[in-house]
Design an enzyme around this catalytic site. Structure first.
Site, PDB file in Angstrom:
ATOM      1  N   GLU A  81       0.752  -0.987  -0.178  1.00  0.00           N
ATOM      2  CA  GLU A  81      -0.028  -0.041  -0.058  1.00  0.00           C
ATOM      3  C   GLU A  81       0.741   1.176   0.000  1.00  0.00           C
ATOM      4  OE1 GLU A  81      -3.420   0.116   2.320  1.00  0.00           O
ATOM      5  OE2 GLU A  81      -3.858  -1.799   2.467  1.00  0.00           O
ATOM      6  N   ASP A  82       0.500   2.451  -0.824  1.00  0.00           N
ATOM      7  CA  ASP A  82       0.922   3.535  -1.007  1.00  0.00           C
ATOM      8  C   ASP A  82       2.401   3.695  -0.903  1.00  0.00           C
ATOM      9  OD1 ASP A  82      -1.771   4.019  -0.093  1.00  0.00           O
ATOM     10  OD2 ASP A  82      -1.380   4.506   2.118  1.00  0.00           O
ATOM     11  N   CYS A 140      -6.431   4.766  -2.850  1.00  0.00           N
ATOM     12  CA  CYS A 140      -6.720   3.627  -3.025  1.00  0.00           C
ATOM     13  C   CYS A 140      -7.933   3.144  -3.651  1.00  0.00           C
ATOM     14  CB  CYS A 140      -6.493   2.866  -1.650  1.00  0.00           C
ATOM     15  SG  CYS A 140      -7.500   3.443  -0.559  1.00  0.00           S
ATOM     16  N   ASP A 192      -0.253  -0.124  -4.576  1.00  0.00           N
ATOM     17  CA  ASP A 192      -1.734   0.267  -4.823  1.00  0.00           C
ATOM     18  C   ASP A 192      -2.000   1.638  -5.116  1.00  0.00           C
ATOM     19  OD1 ASP A 192      -1.812   1.428  -2.266  1.00  0.00           O
ATOM     20  OD2 ASP A 192      -3.810   0.621  -1.764  1.00  0.00           O
TER      21      ASP A 192
END
Length: 895
Positions: free
Chosen positions: A38-39, A76, A246
């Site tokens: 993530e991120d 996201c 993501d």
């Protein structure tokens, strides 16, 4: 009977054969494993980052295919919509906004459902966050924190399995201690990180960078365990592995923004030898073709041998259906409680960004984003005036267009949009954006809350003129006064999105949209709540705050339409101090929202923005400070953050437009003349030489016209007529040197920063100072024989040249002259009722007042309006420049 028995045996054998064939076919398809972080952007060793500690991912890249140009939506939820549907979130509004439920058609499935129908076992561990009502039971065999491919009932069944890793999520920057670090883990030294050129080099920024690298190192350990688990299960030889993030990184100017730092993500695809024929390239290859998340669903279907549905808007980048993109596209719309709108286009070299609300600063006070200490430190520097041109660039206003060379400028700090050398690339990206907008029926050009939002509603014949809305949005974002007539016409358009963009175009123009005031006022009662809010913001920017606030208050209190309430709250927050009269209503709405139990996400957003707005107005929280909209040498035309609540402001832009037409005629009339125009008398143009006290007004007006619209013809004319006054720098025969030079050279220097203009002004100030006599304590106005030492109230206007020159050259004598003249005039020119005399005549030998008269007023004791106004301006200016609330000094009485 024997015949039928034989038939039955044949049918039984055929059935066994078919079952065996199906089983073999199922076992002869690849497993597909998605490992998702993530991120994070491409801060990995395999992408060339020297500080990265990612040996597992680096090896995966060596064994697989690395995509150098993979782009995701900058946050996201809209990104996951594209992943799960194979369509753009903007096709099914309001899914393109952060945390919104897209209006999808009943037939639109999460693509894993198509894999299930083809015999795959599908497992998702664990995030969904699809921004749409995707049927999870139809999509996944298992979905949750325990979902795993090992739980499929048949070990021979192929699987599609997703594992999400949250260690690099934005929230990793918020705690003080690093979670999940193994024993002996060595943290990154903040001194070793590279702070990007657009970020301020603060301890907090460095600490966040170091934390981010640490979290990526922990991610690499987690990926290592997943790969080991696959190997131990004996499945590595049958499994195609994808690793990707993501959305882009979480450091300032990344997540939520369309620069590469927010959208460029790592993508590695590794194909074991058995399935290498499905790979787009050989192991160890690095591909520069652009791909995006909308391509992932068709790629997996291609690898699994499942037909790709016609509705999918992406292209497979691997497998038998692989194709190549020329362009990929990203969007940015509402992020939690804050609205903005941007679109981007990428190819293998260029990144193009279109900012449809350039009047909004890049950085808005978004609650979740500002939990990061890096953003907090950036805001602190802005308040302290510590931003450099490089770090102020992202903090300030946006240009309408940006163009970056991804190869030469990977940090995206030098926009080439205005460079004629790259005009072809710019036009190519513009065309691609328009075609894409129309092709996907981009719902982002609809206001959130519109009845037209959604895949099916927006595609009803004649319902949503997407091409017309796009074209008007482009005009609106340009901030060009020449577009205003078309924008005014669009305010009456029958289509809601066209009227909405017309109103926003007026806001972008700010006070220059004054000719649209009447049309905007009609939109305050528009049938669309979003158009009402947009028109109210435009009206407020024209200065008519008393017309705008009732509309915003009404929309804010409409709890049945929380989308419009949030839009109104955004406008009130942007208005800042101008919104103070609405403070009681804002408090009321906040109290009611806070009393709600288990409020919706939109209610939570409404609370966040109202809490901050009220705290700022109450002095409990600092407002964000953005760089000044205008500085010397900067191109004119920048809009102020807010406009004073004065109805007269509505008239100013229209007056300037009319004046421009008059001055075009005047310039044509002056062809071949060397002198300057003063006035028309009896229908004839009266010209004057440079020594006339009015000579500076005409070039000054030309400079103001240039400032109002930025057109080069006004600059050229202003430079021409300004140059005709250069001799005034040595003109000792008038106190009006300030009028002559400050209007012409002063405005020219303010707008261009030309050093020659500065030299002329400084010399002129010295010349003006020669008319000061310390015995009188004032600058002599005229040399008329009628007076001994006349000083007129108008002279206060000429002090502006002296105060500027005193500060510019650090000349204490000029400062003393300006202050002493102001004190003398304050004592002698003003009556008890605060009106002023026109002329005060002094004895030049001792400074005593001889008489107080008028030269142009109706009578000696009249309050002569022009002089009264100029005196008021002069003292306002002196207080502005010195900050001194001077007392009235004692002086001798009239002789």
């Amino acid at each position: 009977m024997q015949h039928f028995s034989t038939v039955r045996r044949l049918l039984h054998c055929l059935g066994l054969f078919l079952l065996t064939a199906c089983s073999a076919s199922a076992a002869d398809r690849p497993n597909i494993l998605w490992l998702v972080s993530e991120d994070n952007t491409t801060l990995l060793g395999c992408y060339g980052d020297p500080l990265a500690r990612t040996p597992t991912l680096d090896k995966l890249a060596r064994d697989g295919v690395l995509f150098e140009r993979c782009f995701a939506q900058p946050v996201c939820a809209p990104a996951r919509f594209a992943l799960i549907t194979g369509t753009f979130a903007a096709s099914s509004g309001p899914a393109h906004h952060m945390r919104a439920q897209g209006n999808i058609p009943a037939w639109l499935k999460g693509f894993p459902a198509l894999l299930r129908e083809a015999g795959y076992f599908t497992a998702n561990n664990a995030k969904t966050d699809y921004n749409a009502p995707i049927n999870l039971k139809e999509t996944w065999n298992e979905c949750g924190k325990s979902a795993h491919y090992r739980d499929r009932p048949d070990p021979q069944q192929p699987f599609f399995s997703v594992f999400n890793h949250e260690v690099t999520h934005e929230s990793c920057l918020f705690p003080e201690t690093l979670k999940g670090a193994p024993p002996g883990f060595t943290p990154t030294d903040p001194a070793t990180v590279r702070v990007l050129p657009y970020q301020p080099d603060t301890p907090e920024i460095r600490a966040d960078w170091a934390r981010y690298y640490d979290c990526l190192a922990l991610l690499d350990h987690q990926i290592e365990r997943k790969l080991k688990e696959l190997e131990e299960a004996g499945l590595a030889d049958d499994t195609i592995i994808f690793y990707y993030a993501d959305n882009g990184g979480v450091l300032p100017r990344s997540k939520r923004f369309l620069q590469a730092s927010g959208t460029h993500v790592p993508l590695i695809a590794c194909f074991p030898p058995k399935w290498r024929h499905l790979a787009p390239a050989a192991p160890g290859s690095r591909l520069s073709q652009p791909v995006s998340f909308v391509d992932f669903a068709p790629t997996v279907l291609s690898l699994a041998g499942v037909k790709i549905p016609d509705y999918m808007q992406g292209r497979a980048f691997a497998g038998p259906e692989a194709a190549t993109n020329e362009f990929v596209f990203c969007t940015r719309d509402r992020m939690d409680e804050r609205y903005d709108m941007m679109r981007s286009v990428m190819d293998s070299r260029w990144l193009y960004i279109r900012n449809f609300r350039p009047d909004l600063p890049y950085v808005q006070p978004l609650d979740y984003m500002f939990r990061a200490r890096g953003y907090q430190s950036w805001a602190r520097l802005a308040r302290e005036g510590g931003l450099t041109p490089a770090t102020a660039q992202f903090w300030g206003r946006k240009p309408a267009e940006e163009l970056y060379d991804l190869a030469a400028d990977p940090d995206n700090v030098q926009s080439l949009a205005a460079d004629p050398a790259h005009r072809v690339a710019l036009e190519r990206m513009r065309v691609a954006l328009k075609q894409h907008t129309i092709e996907i029926v981009d719902n982002g050009f609809l206001p959130e809350g519109s009845a037209l939002e959604g895949y099916e509603a927006s595609r009803q014949p004649g319902a949503y003129p997407v091409e017309r809305a796009f074209e008007l949005a482009v005009l609106a974002s340009e901030g060009n006064l020449a577009n205003l007539p078309e924008i005014i016409v669009a305010l009456e358009d029958p289509s809601e999105p066209v009227r909405w963009w017309a109103a926003q175009g007026c806001t972008v123009l700010g006070p220059r949209a004054a000719p649209a005031a009447a049309s905007l006022s009609l939109r305050l009662e528009d049938s669309s709540g979003a158009v009402q809010v947009a028109a109210a913001e435009a009206i407020a920017r024209l200065g008519a705050i008393e017309m705008a606030l009732p509309v915003l208050e009404r929309r804010l209190q409409d709890t049945n339409n929380l989308v419009f309430a949030l839009q109104a709250a955004n406008v009130l927050d942007r208005l800042g101090e101008l919104a103070r009269p609405a403070l009681p209503v804002m408090r009321k709405v906040l109290a009611e929202a806070a009393a709600e139990q288990d409020g919706s996400r939109m209610e939570q957003y409404l609370q966040r923005i109202l809490q901050r707005s009220i705290a700022v107005l109450d002095g409990q929280a600092p407002a964000l400070i953005h760089p000044a909209a205008f500085t010397p040498g900067q191109a004119p035309g920048a809009l102020p953050d807010a406009v004073a609540p004065d109805d007269l402001l509505i008239q100013i832009p229209a007056t300037l437009t009319f004046a421009a037409r008059q001055y075009e005629f005047l310039l044509e009339s002056l062809r071949g003349q060397t002198n300057l125009p003063r006035t028309f008398e009896k229908g004839e143009l009266k010209l004057v030489r440079p020594a006339d006290w009015t000579s500076g007004f005409f070039p000054g007006s030309l400079w103001y016209l240039y400032e109002s619209n930025g057109r080069p013809q006004w600059k050229a004319a202003a430079q021409d007529y300004t140059a005709r006054l250069e001799s005034i720098k040595d003109h000792t025969g008038s106190h009006d040197v300030g009028f002559m030079l400050n209007c012409s050279y002063g405005n020219g220097y303010r707008l261009t920063g030309d050093p020659h203009y500065r030299d002329v002004l400084l010399q002129g100030a010295q010349t003006l100072s020669t008319r000061f006599d310390p015995r009188v304590g004032a600058i002599r106005s005229w040399d008329h024989t009628k007076w001994q030492y006349p000083v007129i109230i108008d002279n206060m206007m000429n002090l502006e040249l002296l105060t500027w020159a005193a500060q510019e050259s650090n000349d204490a004598n000029l400062e003393h002259i300006a202050n002493q003249h102001a004190r003398t005039t304050l004592h002698d020119h003003f009556r008890p009722d605060a009106s002023s005399w026109h002329v005060v005549d002094y004895n030049p030998t001792n400074g005593a007042v001889l008489q107080k008269k008028t030269h142009q007023g109706a009578a000696d004791d009249s309050a002569w309006a022009r002089g009264q106004a100029w005196g008021l301006y002069g003292y306002t200016m002196m207080y502005r420049e010195t900050g001194r609330p001077e007392p009235r000094p004692k002086k001798s009485p009239v002789s």
